[in-house]
Write an enzyme that holds these catalytic residues in place. Structure first.
Site, PDB file in Angstrom:
ATOM      1  CG  ASN A 164     -14.145   2.490  -2.331  1.00 37.33           C
ATOM      2  OD1 ASN A 164     -14.253   3.564  -1.733  1.00 37.33           O
ATOM      3  ND2 ASN A 164     -13.898   2.428  -3.641  1.00 37.33           N
ATOM      4  CG  ASN A 167     -12.471   2.213  -8.542  1.00 35.19           C
ATOM      5  OD1 ASN A 167     -12.185   2.595  -9.689  1.00 35.19           O
ATOM      6  ND2 ASN A 167     -11.846   1.228  -7.949  1.00 35.19           N
ATOM      7  CB  SER A 201      -5.391  -2.815  -4.727  1.00 35.74           C
ATOM      8  OG  SER A 201      -4.924  -2.037  -3.641  1.00 35.74           O
ATOM      9  CB  THR A 202      -7.352   1.628  -6.857  1.00 36.95           C
ATOM     10  OG1 THR A 202      -7.732   1.028  -8.090  1.00 36.95           O
ATOM     11  CG2 THR A 202      -7.454   3.136  -6.992  1.00 36.95           C
ATOM     12  N   GLY A 203      -5.929   1.203  -4.092  1.00 36.72           N
ATOM     13  CA  GLY A 203      -5.602   1.760  -2.783  1.00 36.72           C
ATOM     14  C   GLY A 203      -4.100   1.781  -2.531  1.00 36.72           C
ATOM     15  CD1 TRP A 257     -12.220  -5.856   7.284  1.00 37.82           C
ATOM     16  CD2 TRP A 257     -10.404  -5.230   8.427  1.00 37.82           C
ATOM     17  NE1 TRP A 257     -12.017  -6.775   8.282  1.00 37.82           N
ATOM     18  CE2 TRP A 257     -10.915  -6.410   9.001  1.00 37.82           C
ATOM     19  CE3 TRP A 257      -9.240  -4.663   8.977  1.00 37.82           C
ATOM     20  CZ2 TRP A 257     -10.312  -7.034  10.111  1.00 37.82           C
ATOM     21  CZ3 TRP A 257      -8.650  -5.276  10.081  1.00 37.82           C
ATOM     22  CH2 TRP A 257      -9.196  -6.444  10.632  1.00 37.82           C
ATOM     23  CG  HIS A 288      -5.911  -6.156  -6.894  1.00 34.67           C
ATOM     24  ND1 HIS A 288      -5.045  -5.451  -7.695  1.00 34.67           N
ATOM     25  CD2 HIS A 288      -7.148  -5.718  -7.224  1.00 34.67           C
ATOM     26  CE1 HIS A 288      -5.727  -4.630  -8.457  1.00 34.67           C
ATOM     27  NE2 HIS A 288      -7.012  -4.781  -8.211  1.00 34.67           N
TER      28      HIS A 288
HETATM   29  N1  CTP Z   1      -9.990  -1.984  -0.243  1.00 28.09           N
HETATM   30  C1  CTP Z   1      -9.715  -2.726   0.911  1.00 28.09           C
HETATM   31  N2  CTP Z   1     -10.652  -3.568   1.419  1.00 28.09           N
HETATM   32  C2  CTP Z   1     -11.853  -3.711   0.828  1.00 28.09           C
HETATM   33  C3  CTP Z   1     -12.157  -2.973  -0.349  1.00 28.09           C
HETATM   34  C4  CTP Z   1     -11.187  -2.119  -0.860  1.00 28.09           C
HETATM   35  O1  CTP Z   1      -8.614  -2.624   1.454  1.00 28.09           O
HETATM   36  N3  CTP Z   1     -12.763  -4.515   1.366  1.00 28.09           N
HETATM   37  C5  CTP Z   1      -8.980  -1.036  -0.750  1.00 28.09           C
HETATM   38  C6  CTP Z   1      -8.125  -1.622  -1.876  1.00 28.09           C
HETATM   39  O2  CTP Z   1      -6.826  -1.095  -1.778  1.00 28.09           O
HETATM   40  C7  CTP Z   1      -8.822  -1.106  -3.124  1.00 28.09           C
HETATM   41  C8  CTP Z   1      -9.309   0.255  -2.678  1.00 28.09           C
HETATM   42  O3  CTP Z   1      -9.669   0.073  -1.303  1.00 28.09           O
HETATM   43  O4  CTP Z   1      -7.960  -0.962  -4.237  1.00 28.09           O
HETATM   44  C9  CTP Z   1     -10.489   0.775  -3.477  1.00 28.09           C
HETATM   45  O5  CTP Z   1     -11.518  -0.184  -3.470  1.00 28.09           O
HETATM   46  P1  CTP Z   1     -12.277  -0.637  -4.789  1.00 28.09           P
HETATM   47  O6  CTP Z   1     -12.764   0.559  -5.486  1.00 28.09           O
HETATM   48  O7  CTP Z   1     -13.231  -1.682  -4.439  1.00 28.09           O
HETATM   49  O8  CTP Z   1     -11.100  -1.284  -5.630  1.00 28.09           O
HETATM   50  P2  CTP Z   1     -11.299  -2.480  -6.703  1.00 28.09           P
HETATM   51  O9  CTP Z   1     -12.139  -2.008  -7.817  1.00 28.09           O
HETATM   52  O10 CTP Z   1     -11.727  -3.738  -6.038  1.00 28.09           O
HETATM   53  O11 CTP Z   1      -9.874  -2.811  -7.124  1.00 28.09           O
HETATM   54  P3  CTP Z   1      -8.885  -2.027  -8.037  1.00 28.09           P
HETATM   55  O12 CTP Z   1      -9.488  -0.715  -8.463  1.00 28.09           O
HETATM   56  O13 CTP Z   1      -7.737  -1.855  -7.090  1.00 28.09           O
HETATM   57  O14 CTP Z   1      -8.624  -2.966  -9.141  1.00 28.09           O
END
Ligand code: CTP
Length: 319
Positions: A109, A132, A241-243, A263, A293
């Site tokens: 995201n 998400n 992390s989710t990703g 990123w 994370h």
């Molecule tokens: N991500 C990234 N860089 C960002 C934002 C997100 O690499 N600036 C990747 C991460 O792997 C993240 C995934 O995109 O888990 C999904 O983003 P997000 O929905 O924002 O995850 P979070 O809620 O921050 O974290 P999580 O659900 O992993 O607890």
């Protein structure tokens, strides 16, 4: 040499990362990228020693009966009751059983997607995984719209849908889910206490509106198994992390995995600010110890895997 060298490179990937933007460290070649199929197979095999994504991606109906009490995965002292609604939404069999794809997109995201023009390319993949419940329609040119599998932390109800306080929040949510048709909606409902009422509201809305979305709830062992895999390879993540979770699961189903929207840095390689999310103004402290994370470390690892042809990471514009 395979397994050993994978592990060796992953050790290097845990080096300290520049706090400025991470930029020059992460220059990676796009033109010369080529899939390394034997490495892909080896990674799949190694991950299978820790988890079987086909099974662990969701608990199934026969795992529980209504009224069962389970312990939260990351908060073992607290418990959750399996309600009738929740039980009725558990799949009979894994929604990913026997599903195999030539190419998949895992879409993170990050604001790095804005102005990327990657929408078409993302949608051209056979299977698209998103995180998400990120909005897509307004950003279609950059992120695409296809969503075959989408995750939803229970906290999304609070963060993006006003805690369902108003009818309009609920309508917006129902509309978002109805756009998913019969895609998989993956809800980590058993991780930590706090989101149970949100999960119940979501379940009730899905049932009441007879939404076609196919709900899935990760197994109780998934997150520990994924963490175990990376730690064993000397990638010292905290909670994946989710990703990263999605990439790890996708190795089971996809021959070629393309990542977009990863990123976890406040600036791009030219020093220009990058939003944490492409769709809201949330701030994130990437290097804070308080964060659950270690996204920059995860990124560095994924970048190393890109350079070795195990996956393709896109952080620039799509041509
Ligand atoms: N991500 C990234 N860089 C960002 C934002 C997100 O690499 N600036 C990747 C991460 O792997 C993240 C995934 O995109 O888990 C999904 O983003 P997000 O929905 O924002 O995850 P979070 O809620 O921050 O974290 P999580 O659900 O992993 O607890």
């Amino acid at each position: 040499d395979g397994e050993q060298s994978l592990s060796r490179s992953m050790v290097n990937s845990s080096d300290k990362i520049s706090r400025k933007s991470g930029s020059s460290v992460f220059q990676h070649s796009v033109e010369r990228w080529k899939i390394n199929s034997s490495l892909v197979l080896e990674i799949r095999k190694n991950i299978l020693r820790f988890l079987d994504a086909e099974r662990d991606i969701s608990v199934v109906k026969s795992s529980f009966k209504p009224g069962d009490v389970i312990h939260y995965v990351l908060d073992r002292r607290r418990t959750l009751n399996i309600s009738r609604d929740l039980h009725s939404l558990l799949p009979e069999v894994s929604p990913m059983k026997n599903r195999r794809f030539k190419t998949c997109a895992v879409v993170g995201n990050s604001g790095i997607l804005l102005d990327s023009g990657c929408g078409k390319e993302i949608d051209s993949h056979e299977f698209v995984i998103r995180c998400n419940l990120a909005p897509v329609v307004e950003f279609a040119a950059d992120v695409g719209t296809k969503s075959d599998f989408i995750t939803m932390n229970p906290s999304v109800v609070q963060k993006a849908f006003g805690g369902f306080r108003n009818e309009s929040d609920r309508e917006k949510f129902v509309h978002r889910l109805s756009m998913l048709n019969d895609s998989v909606l993956w809800i980590p409902a058993f991780m930590v206490k706090g989101g149970e009422k949100h999960v119940e509201w979501v379940n009730a809305l899905i049932l009441k509106n007879k939404l076609k979305v196919r709900t899935a709830y990760p197994s109780l062992r998934l997150i520990h198994a994924v963490r175990g895999y990376w730690l064993t390879n000397k990638v010292y993540i905290k909670r994946p992390s989710t990703g990263l979770l999605m990439y790890t699961l996708a190795t089971r189903f996809c021959d070629e995995i393309h990542l977009y929207g990863f990123w976890p840095f406040p600036k791009d390689i030219n020093g220009k600010p990058v939003k944490y999310h492409y769709y809201d103004d949330l701030k994130y402290r990437y290097f804070s110890n308080a964060s659950p994370h270690r996204m920059p470390l995860e990124f560095k690892t994924l970048n190393m895997l890109h350079n070795r042809g195990a996956l393709k990471l896109t952080t620039g514009k799509c041509i």
